[in-house]
Design a protein around this motif. Structure first.
Motif, PDB file in Angstrom:
ATOM      1  N   GLN A 150     -45.380 -53.091 -31.550  1.00 17.19           N
ATOM      2  CA  GLN A 150     -45.025 -51.635 -29.958  1.00 17.19           C
ATOM      3  C   GLN A 150     -43.640 -51.721 -29.694  1.00 17.19           C
ATOM      4  O   GLN A 150     -43.458 -50.525 -29.672  1.00 17.19           O
ATOM      5  N   SER A 151     -42.619 -52.297 -29.597  1.00 20.01           N
ATOM      6  CA  SER A 151     -42.472 -52.526 -28.565  1.00 20.01           C
ATOM      7  C   SER A 151     -40.396 -51.779 -29.591  1.00 20.01           C
ATOM      8  O   SER A 151     -39.887 -51.413 -28.823  1.00 20.01           O
ATOM      9  N   THR A 152     -40.442 -51.955 -31.013  1.00 22.59           N
ATOM     10  CA  THR A 152     -39.228 -52.031 -31.712  1.00 22.59           C
ATOM     11  C   THR A 152     -39.184 -50.208 -31.467  1.00 22.59           C
ATOM     12  O   THR A 152     -38.136 -49.779 -31.512  1.00 22.59           O
ATOM     13  N   PRO A 153     -39.831 -49.009 -31.627  1.00 24.35           N
ATOM     14  CA  PRO A 153     -39.613 -48.130 -31.273  1.00 24.35           C
ATOM     15  C   PRO A 153     -39.608 -47.184 -30.762  1.00 24.35           C
ATOM     16  O   PRO A 153     -38.503 -46.418 -29.987  1.00 24.35           O
ATOM     17  N   LYS A 154     -39.288 -48.331 -29.399  1.00 34.92           N
ATOM     18  CA  LYS A 154     -39.394 -47.796 -27.944  1.00 34.92           C
ATOM     19  C   LYS A 154     -37.666 -48.071 -27.828  1.00 34.92           C
ATOM     20  O   LYS A 154     -37.234 -47.369 -27.885  1.00 34.92           O
ATOM     21  N   SER A 155     -37.192 -49.014 -28.552  1.00 36.31           N
ATOM     22  CA  SER A 155     -35.553 -49.715 -28.497  1.00 36.31           C
ATOM     23  C   SER A 155     -34.819 -48.606 -29.181  1.00 36.31           C
ATOM     24  O   SER A 155     -33.888 -48.279 -29.229  1.00 36.31           O
ATOM     25  N   ILE A 156     -35.798 -48.400 -30.234  1.00 35.99           N
ATOM     26  CA  ILE A 156     -35.344 -46.755 -31.352  1.00 35.99           C
ATOM     27  C   ILE A 156     -34.668 -45.767 -30.818  1.00 35.99           C
ATOM     28  O   ILE A 156     -33.768 -44.792 -30.963  1.00 35.99           O
ATOM     29  N   ILE A 157     -36.131 -45.275 -30.250  1.00 35.90           N
ATOM     30  CA  ILE A 157     -35.500 -44.021 -29.460  1.00 35.90           C
ATOM     31  C   ILE A 157     -34.908 -43.942 -27.691  1.00 35.90           C
ATOM     32  O   ILE A 157     -33.946 -42.503 -27.574  1.00 35.90           O
ATOM     33  N   SER A 158     -35.217 -45.551 -27.162  1.00 39.93           N
ATOM     34  CA  SER A 158     -33.926 -45.293 -26.503  1.00 39.93           C
ATOM     35  C   SER A 158     -32.537 -44.637 -26.400  1.00 39.93           C
ATOM     36  O   SER A 158     -31.862 -44.222 -26.169  1.00 39.93           O
ATOM     37  N   PHE A 159     -32.481 -45.786 -27.974  1.00 38.37           N
ATOM     38  CA  PHE A 159     -31.020 -45.792 -28.447  1.00 38.37           C
ATOM     39  C   PHE A 159     -30.884 -44.763 -28.808  1.00 38.37           C
ATOM     40  O   PHE A 159     -29.431 -43.603 -28.593  1.00 38.37           O
ATOM     41  N   LEU A 160     -31.387 -43.866 -29.662  1.00 34.66           N
ATOM     42  CA  LEU A 160     -31.213 -42.819 -29.817  1.00 34.66           C
ATOM     43  C   LEU A 160     -31.097 -41.503 -28.940  1.00 34.66           C
ATOM     44  O   LEU A 160     -30.129 -40.361 -29.220  1.00 34.66           O
ATOM     45  N   LYS A 161     -32.198 -41.605 -27.838  1.00 33.16           N
ATOM     46  CA  LYS A 161     -31.515 -40.672 -26.737  1.00 33.16           C
ATOM     47  C   LYS A 161     -30.341 -41.259 -25.979  1.00 33.16           C
ATOM     48  O   LYS A 161     -29.680 -40.212 -25.876  1.00 33.16           O
ATOM     49  N   SER A 162     -30.049 -42.390 -26.226  1.00 32.25           N
ATOM     50  CA  SER A 162     -28.509 -42.128 -25.386  1.00 32.25           C
ATOM     51  C   SER A 162     -27.077 -41.739 -25.878  1.00 32.25           C
ATOM     52  O   SER A 162     -26.082 -41.347 -25.713  1.00 32.25           O
ATOM     53  N   TRP A 163     -26.887 -42.109 -27.170  1.00 32.57           N
ATOM     54  CA  TRP A 163     -26.720 -41.574 -28.487  1.00 32.57           C
ATOM     55  C   TRP A 163     -26.480 -39.605 -28.364  1.00 32.57           C
ATOM     56  O   TRP A 163     -25.537 -39.367 -28.701  1.00 32.57           O
ATOM     57  N   LYS A 164     -27.468 -39.202 -27.796  1.00 32.18           N
ATOM     58  CA  LYS A 164     -27.345 -38.026 -28.136  1.00 32.18           C
ATOM     59  C   LYS A 164     -26.963 -37.687 -27.043  1.00 32.18           C
ATOM     60  O   LYS A 164     -25.758 -36.133 -26.491  1.00 32.18           O
ATOM     61  N   THR A 165     -26.813 -37.697 -25.779  1.00 32.80           N
ATOM     62  CA  THR A 165     -26.477 -37.796 -24.546  1.00 32.80           C
ATOM     63  C   THR A 165     -24.705 -38.188 -24.432  1.00 32.80           C
ATOM     64  O   THR A 165     -24.295 -37.099 -24.282  1.00 32.80           O
ATOM     65  N   ILE A 166     -24.632 -39.130 -25.469  1.00 28.42           N
ATOM     66  CA  ILE A 166     -23.151 -39.141 -25.306  1.00 28.42           C
ATOM     67  C   ILE A 166     -22.400 -37.972 -25.441  1.00 28.42           C
ATOM     68  O   ILE A 166     -21.494 -38.037 -26.074  1.00 28.42           O
ATOM     69  N   LEU A 167     -23.300 -38.202 -27.550  1.00 33.11           N
ATOM     70  CA  LEU A 167     -22.577 -36.787 -27.619  1.00 33.11           C
ATOM     71  C   LEU A 167     -22.060 -35.048 -27.476  1.00 33.11           C
ATOM     72  O   LEU A 167     -21.784 -34.530 -27.454  1.00 33.11           O
ATOM     73  N   ILE A 168     -23.626 -35.458 -26.583  1.00 27.41           N
ATOM     74  CA  ILE A 168     -23.358 -33.823 -25.723  1.00 27.41           C
ATOM     75  C   ILE A 168     -22.264 -33.439 -25.351  1.00 27.41           C
ATOM     76  O   ILE A 168     -21.282 -32.998 -24.650  1.00 27.41           O
ATOM     77  N   VAL A 169     -22.638 -35.074 -24.106  1.00 28.77           N
ATOM     78  CA  VAL A 169     -21.474 -35.361 -23.139  1.00 28.77           C
ATOM     79  C   VAL A 169     -19.751 -35.182 -23.720  1.00 28.77           C
ATOM     80  O   VAL A 169     -18.864 -33.948 -23.518  1.00 28.77           O
ATOM     81  N   PHE A 170     -19.931 -35.808 -25.685  1.00 23.55           N
ATOM     82  CA  PHE A 170     -18.490 -35.298 -25.728  1.00 23.55           C
ATOM     83  C   PHE A 170     -18.275 -33.665 -26.612  1.00 23.55           C
ATOM     84  O   PHE A 170     -17.377 -34.011 -26.293  1.00 23.55           O
ATOM     85  N   LEU A 171     -19.167 -33.462 -26.106  1.00 19.51           N
ATOM     86  CA  LEU A 171     -18.909 -31.853 -27.004  1.00 19.51           C
ATOM     87  C   LEU A 171     -18.705 -31.037 -25.823  1.00 19.51           C
ATOM     88  O   LEU A 171     -18.031 -30.239 -26.144  1.00 19.51           O
ATOM     89  N   ILE A 172     -19.204 -31.554 -24.564  1.00 18.98           N
ATOM     90  CA  ILE A 172     -18.677 -30.968 -23.405  1.00 18.98           C
ATOM     91  C   ILE A 172     -17.516 -30.486 -23.183  1.00 18.98           C
ATOM     92  O   ILE A 172     -16.700 -30.189 -23.232  1.00 18.98           O
ATOM     93  N   LEU A 173     -17.103 -32.222 -23.421  1.00 14.24           N
ATOM     94  CA  LEU A 173     -15.678 -32.514 -23.001  1.00 14.24           C
ATOM     95  C   LEU A 173     -15.065 -31.683 -24.199  1.00 14.24           C
ATOM     96  O   LEU A 173     -13.556 -31.453 -23.959  1.00 14.24           O
ATOM     97  N   ILE A 174     -15.369 -32.108 -24.890  1.00 12.92           N
ATOM     98  CA  ILE A 174     -13.877 -31.317 -26.568  1.00 12.92           C
ATOM     99  C   ILE A 174     -14.317 -29.708 -26.220  1.00 12.92           C
ATOM    100  O   ILE A 174     -13.449 -29.368 -26.021  1.00 12.92           O
ATOM    101  N   SER A 175     -15.428 -28.754 -25.133  1.00 14.55           N
ATOM    102  CA  SER A 175     -15.123 -27.569 -25.632  1.00 14.55           C
ATOM    103  C   SER A 175     -14.184 -27.396 -24.346  1.00 14.55           C
ATOM    104  O   SER A 175     -13.833 -26.618 -24.092  1.00 14.55           O
ATOM    105  N   ILE A 176     -14.801 -28.098 -23.387  1.00 12.97           N
ATOM    106  CA  ILE A 176     -14.048 -27.874 -21.889  1.00 12.97           C
ATOM    107  C   ILE A 176     -11.879 -28.198 -22.291  1.00 12.97           C
ATOM    108  O   ILE A 176     -11.275 -27.298 -21.893  1.00 12.97           O
ATOM    109  N   LEU A 177     -11.928 -29.532 -23.313  1.00 10.99           N
ATOM    110  CA  LEU A 177     -10.928 -29.732 -23.334  1.00 10.99           C
ATOM    111  C   LEU A 177     -10.388 -28.481 -24.610  1.00 10.99           C
ATOM    112  O   LEU A 177      -8.677 -27.318 -23.935  1.00 10.99           O
ATOM    113  N   GLY A 178     -11.119 -28.245 -25.296  1.00  9.35           N
ATOM    114  CA  GLY A 178     -10.007 -26.796 -26.157  1.00  9.35           C
ATOM    115  C   GLY A 178     -10.543 -25.385 -25.622  1.00  9.35           C
ATOM    116  O   GLY A 178      -8.820 -25.015 -26.129  1.00  9.35           O
TER     117      GLY A 178
END
Length: 437
Positions: free
Chosen positions: A16-44
């Motif tokens: 039961q605990s494994t899927p939750k950690s994966i989902i949490s991990f994926l969500k954090s990377w998605k956030t980071i990616l979005i932030v990164f893309l935003i920063l890239i856009s701003i920089l561009g």
């Protein structure tokens, strides 16, 4: 039973605990990616915007550029040139005002063809910042530091020199020398007067230095230095001429030679030789030309007697030579005739030839020498007038010692008041050719 229960519950929790950690991990990377893309856009966006800004100034002046308080920032090549031309038009309205000897003279910069080196100045202004790196360019464009450009005003030096020459022609006054006339033993002296001379070189350099300054006032005031010029022959100096110190006479016959002799004698009469000055007989007599009144008479040329304009003036030179020696003066330049002459002893003659042969002496006395010359009734007399003290009480006499019929050595003897020989100086040897048959 109890062990079995434990075994079945533990895996369930893990599952039961494994899927939750994966989902949490994926969500954090998605956030980071979005932030990164935003920063890239701003920089561009920032890069594009600032690149466009830099490119927009590729042919324009960077902000902060000023000349005479005029803002040149953002101007392109053509507008910059127009702005500079406008500035020069304003500068052309400036004037140079010269004061000299309480007189005023003026000329405009326009009349001096005032201009600047447009090409160099425009290149300097437009090239500023263009070779910096990207970030330095951004800094120069967004946080400009004011910079004031200077330039040198150029002008037509020939016209400036002509302007100064016109001032000199107005200011300059030549001094008047005193003159002396000795006639019949009477001495008459005229007064001298001072002159004025503009220091043209100083004035030129002064204007050249100040007119180049772009910040020069609308009226550039310059003072022209004017010097008082004393006469080279003053009445006070001529007042020291009190007595005759030497004299010599020769006889001549009437005719063309006599005419030339009289003209030459008249030309050198009352010549003044100041202390330290060199007297040139050729210069004093002047060119022996028809235009100067001389006529054709017999002369010696290449061992022959041939007609020549000015023949006869050499007798004046020979008479003067003997007068020079009797003043205790040894000429610095003298040449005997090609053939003997009859009017002076052998070895005591002197010849002349325009631009070739001269009779010269230097006045080593501390008072002027006046050459008094007169010819008439077949007699030529030349006298030196100065001050009797210059001879130191010595009576001088030139002596010719013939060595043969065609050569002689000449000496200068000097006798004191007791008649004792105190000067015995060898002068020269004169050699002649035989007279033509």
């Amino acid at each position: 039973m109890s062990n079995n229960n434990l075994n079945t519950e533990t895996p369930k929790e893990v599952v039961q605990s494994t899927p939750k950690s994966i989902i949490s991990f994926l969500k954090s990377w998605k956030t980071i990616l979005i932030v990164f893309l935003i920063l890239i856009s701003i920089l561009g966006y920032w890069l594009i915007k600032n690149t466009n800004l830099i490119n927009s100034y590729s042919n324009k002046v960077y902000p902060g550029a000023y000349i005479l308080n005029k803002d040149l920032g953002g101007l392109n090549n053509d507008d910059l040139h127009k702005a500079l031309v406008s500035l020069i038009e304003n500068i052309s309205d400036k004037k140079v005002a010269v004061e000299a000897n309480n007189q005023n003279f003026e000329i405009s910069y326009k009349d001096l063809d005032a201009t600047i080196n447009y090409e160099d100045l425009e290149n300097e202004i437009l090239s500023f910042g263009k070779n910096e790196d990207f970030f330095q360019k951004i800094n120069l464009l967004k946080k400009p530091k004011n910079r004031e450009y200077n330039f040198e005003v150029l002008f037509n030096d020939e016209k400036l020199t002509s302007f100064v020459s016109s001032i000199s022609n107005t200011i300059d006054v030549s001094p008047t020398n005193a003159s002396i006339d000795i006639s019949g033993g009477a001495i008459n002296i005229s007064s001298d007067s001072t002159g004025l001379k503009l220091d043209s070189d100083d004035l030129l350099e002064n204007i050249r230095y100040n007119i180049k300054d772009m910040n020069a006032p609308n009226i550039l005031n310059v003072i022209g230095k004017v010097d008082v010029v004393n006469a080279s022959i003053t009445a006070s100096a001529l007042n020291n001429v009190t007595s005759r110190i030497s004299s010599f006479s020769t006889s001549y016959k009437a005719g063309p030679s006599g005419t030339n002799l009289q003209i030459a004698a008249r030309n050198i009469d009352n010549s003044i030789v100041m202390p330290g000055e060199t007297f040139s007989t050729e210069k004093a007599i002047g060119p022996t030309t028809i235009e100067n009144g001389f006529v054709s008479a017999n002369t010696y040329v290449n061992g022959e007697v041939v007609p020549g304009v000015g023949g006869g003036v050499c007798q004046v030179a020979s008479t003067l030579y003997n007068t020079i020696l009797r003043a205790g003066i040894i000429p610095t330049e003298r040449l005997n005739h090609m053939m003997k002459v009859s009017y002076v002893p052998i070895g005591l003659d002197a010849t002349l030839a325009d631009n070739l042969i001269d009779l010269k002496f230097v006045n080593n006395f501390d008072v002027p020498i006046v050459v008094n010359s007169y010819a008439g009734n077949g007699n030529l007399t030349i006298e030196f007038w100065a001050n009797e003290a210059v001879k130191g009480g010595i009576t001088y006499e030139p002596v010719s010692v013939p060595l043969s019929s065609l050569s002689a050595d000449t000496y200068l003897y000097g006798y004191n008041s007791n008649g004792e020989l105190v000067v015995n100086e060898y002068l020269n040897r004169s050699t002649y050719q035989p007279l033509p048959n």
